[in-house]
Design an enzyme around this catalytic site. Sequence first.
Site, PDB file in Angstrom:
ATOM      1  N   CYS A   1     -22.595   0.939 -23.503  1.00 33.33           N
ATOM      2  CA  CYS A   1     -21.637   1.932 -22.127  1.00 33.33           C
ATOM      3  C   CYS A   1     -21.318   0.669 -21.794  1.00 33.33           C
ATOM      4  O   CYS A   1     -21.012   0.268 -20.494  1.00 33.33           O
ATOM      5  CB  CYS A   1     -22.240   2.780 -21.480  1.00 33.33           C
ATOM      6  SG  CYS A   1     -22.256   3.815 -21.888  1.00 33.33           S
TER       7      CYS A   1
ATOM      8  N   GLU B   1     -10.312  -2.267 -29.232  1.00 34.12           N
ATOM      9  CA  GLU B   1      -9.643  -1.097 -27.145  1.00 34.12           C
ATOM     10  C   GLU B   1      -8.494  -1.050 -27.663  1.00 34.12           C
ATOM     11  O   GLU B   1      -7.924  -2.033 -27.388  1.00 34.12           O
ATOM     12  CB  GLU B   1     -10.787  -0.444 -26.652  1.00 34.12           C
ATOM     13  CG  GLU B   1     -12.095  -0.650 -27.015  1.00 34.12           C
ATOM     14  CD  GLU B   1     -12.764  -0.510 -25.242  1.00 34.12           C
ATOM     15  OE1 GLU B   1     -12.602  -0.662 -24.222  1.00 34.12           O
ATOM     16  OE2 GLU B   1     -14.030  -0.187 -25.593  1.00 34.12           O
TER      17      GLU B   1
ATOM     18  N   HIS C   1     -14.228   4.748 -22.937  1.00 33.35           N
ATOM     19  CA  HIS C   1     -14.570   3.584 -22.072  1.00 33.35           C
ATOM     20  C   HIS C   1     -14.549   3.950 -20.817  1.00 33.35           C
ATOM     21  O   HIS C   1     -13.208   3.997 -20.033  1.00 33.35           O
ATOM     22  CB  HIS C   1     -13.410   2.186 -21.903  1.00 33.35           C
ATOM     23  CG  HIS C   1     -14.199   0.838 -22.148  1.00 33.35           C
ATOM     24  ND1 HIS C   1     -13.667  -0.178 -22.266  1.00 33.35           N
ATOM     25  CD2 HIS C   1     -14.930   0.966 -20.981  1.00 33.35           C
ATOM     26  CE1 HIS C   1     -14.340  -1.281 -21.477  1.00 33.35           C
ATOM     27  NE2 HIS C   1     -14.957  -0.892 -20.695  1.00 33.35           N
TER      28      HIS C   1
END
Length: 527
Positions: free
Chosen positions: A231, A262, A280
Site C-alpha cells: 500500500c 496508474e 490506490h
Amino acid sequence: MTKPKILISDKMDPRAAEVFRERGCEVDVITGKTPEELAAMIGAYDGLAIRSSTKVTKAILDAATNLKVIGRAGIGVDNVDIPYASAKGVIVMNTPFGNSITTAEHAIAMMFALARQIPEANAQTQEGLWPKNGFMGVELTGKTLGLIGAGNIGSIVADRALGLKMKVVAYDPFLSAERAVELGIEKADLDTLLGKADFITLHTPLTEQTRNILSRENLAKAKKGVRIINCARGGLIDEAALKDALDSGHVAGAALDVFVEEPAKASPLFGTPNFICTPHLGASTDEAQVNVAIQVAEQLSDYLVNGGITNALNVPSLSAEEAPKLKPYMALAEKLGRLVGQLEGDAITSVAIETEGAAAQLNQKPIVAAVLAGLMRVYSDTVNMVNAPFLAKERGLDVREVRHDREGVYATLLRITVTTADGSRSVAGTIFGKGEPRLVEIHGIKVEADLDGDMLFVVNVDAPGFIGRLGSALGQADVNIGTFHLGRRDAGGEAVLLLSVDGAVPEPVLWSICQLDGVKKVKALRF
C-alpha cells in the site's frame, strides 16, 4: 504588506483554502490544468499546494519565477522534481502524518482480506454458490509479519500487528536498534526477513535504492507460501515476477493498492487467483483527506507568513516558534558568509562554522544553511538557504559545523573559518542590542562593524598618515565615507580598515588605493 499568494492545483478538501485565508494568504483553487496552462500561470504564485495529479517538472519550476514553497497534501512526492526544485531554491514539503493511520489500516485490512480470501468468498456467495468448504484461510495470530520500512506508517502497522499477536521483523536501514526495541520488533537484514516472514508489507518511498526491492530474485528467496501487501508505492515490486510467483504457488497471495502505472487499466496481475487489488485507496478516508488538506495549508502558510519550516524534504526544519529566535542569528550568519565569500571567492576549499554561548544552544542547521547562502551568493543572486548547500556540494566545498558549550568574551558568537591554498582566514560576529548582527573580528583582528550596503575593505601596514592618505584618495574621487572601522594586530603591524561608503567604489579608484604606500589588499564589498 503584500499577502503571499497560493495556488491549489489539485482537488483538495475546501478546508485548505479556508486555512490559507485565515492565516493571511491569498488563495486560488484552479484544478485540472494541462502542464502548459499551469506553466503559464504559476509565475504569479509564492506557494503551490498539490496532491498527486500535478506534476511539478523542470518546465513548471522554470516558469515559477516567484515560487518559494511546494506543499504535497500526502506523503509521496514522486510527482515533484525535488533536486531541480532545490537548485531553484524552492522548498518541498509533504504531510507524512495526515494519512499515516488511514494507510496503515488499509494495509491491515488487505492482510485480513488475503488471509481469509474475503473478496473471492464474497463474490461467489453473492452469485448464490455458498462456497463454505471452498475457502480455507489462515490465522494471523502467531504468524510473522515482515515489515519493509518502519517509518511513520510502518511503525503503526507494527503496533497493530503486535496487537493481533503477530511477530514483527523489520528491514529498514534507518531503523536504530533502540527504536526497534521501543517498537517491540526485531530488526533484520532483507534476506533474513524474506526467509522468516509469513506476510510481507511494504512501507517505504520509491527511490533508486528501493525500486523493485521485491525483485524476481528476492521473491525467490521469500518463504514459500508468503502473502505480500503493498500500500506504499508502485514500483517496489516486480509485477511480472509477482505474477509468476503467484502462478507457481511460491507466493500464496498478494494484495496491491498501488501499481507501476496508474491508473492501472491493465496489469498482468489482473485475474490471477489469490490476487486482490484496490485503486490506490490507502489515503482515501474522510478523516485523512481533511487532515492532509489542513496540514499542507498550515505548513505553507507558516512558512510564507512566519518563516516556520515543517516536514521539508530539502531544507532543515524550523518551527514557527524557533523562527523569530533564529532570525537575527541567520541574518548574522548570512552576512558573515557573504563577507568571506567576497573576500576569498573561488579560492575556498572548506568552511568551518563554529558557535559558542547562546548561539550554540540553537538549531544549527538553519544557521549553517544561512552561512552557505551568503557565501554562495558570490556565484548567483538567486542563492538561498534551500539551494546553497547543493551549490556548495557541487563545488566540492567541505563544510563542518562545530558547537562550543563555552562562553567567551561575548555572550553569543558565530565564527566562520575558510581554508584556501594560502591558509585559513576567519571572521566572527555577535548579536548586539535588539537582535542587531555585528562583525567583531576579521582575520584575527578585533573590529566592530555593521555589515550593510556598499563597503570597502583594506589591509595595510599600520603607519602614521595612512588614514589621511586614504581619506584624501576617496575624497578626490568623490567617494563619501559613512562609517570608519579600524583594527590592528599591534603598532606598526598589519591593520584592517572597513569603511561604509555611499555607493559602489569604481574600479579606477580601487586601483589608485592599491598604489598607496603600505596597502596589501583592497576589496569592494556589498551587503
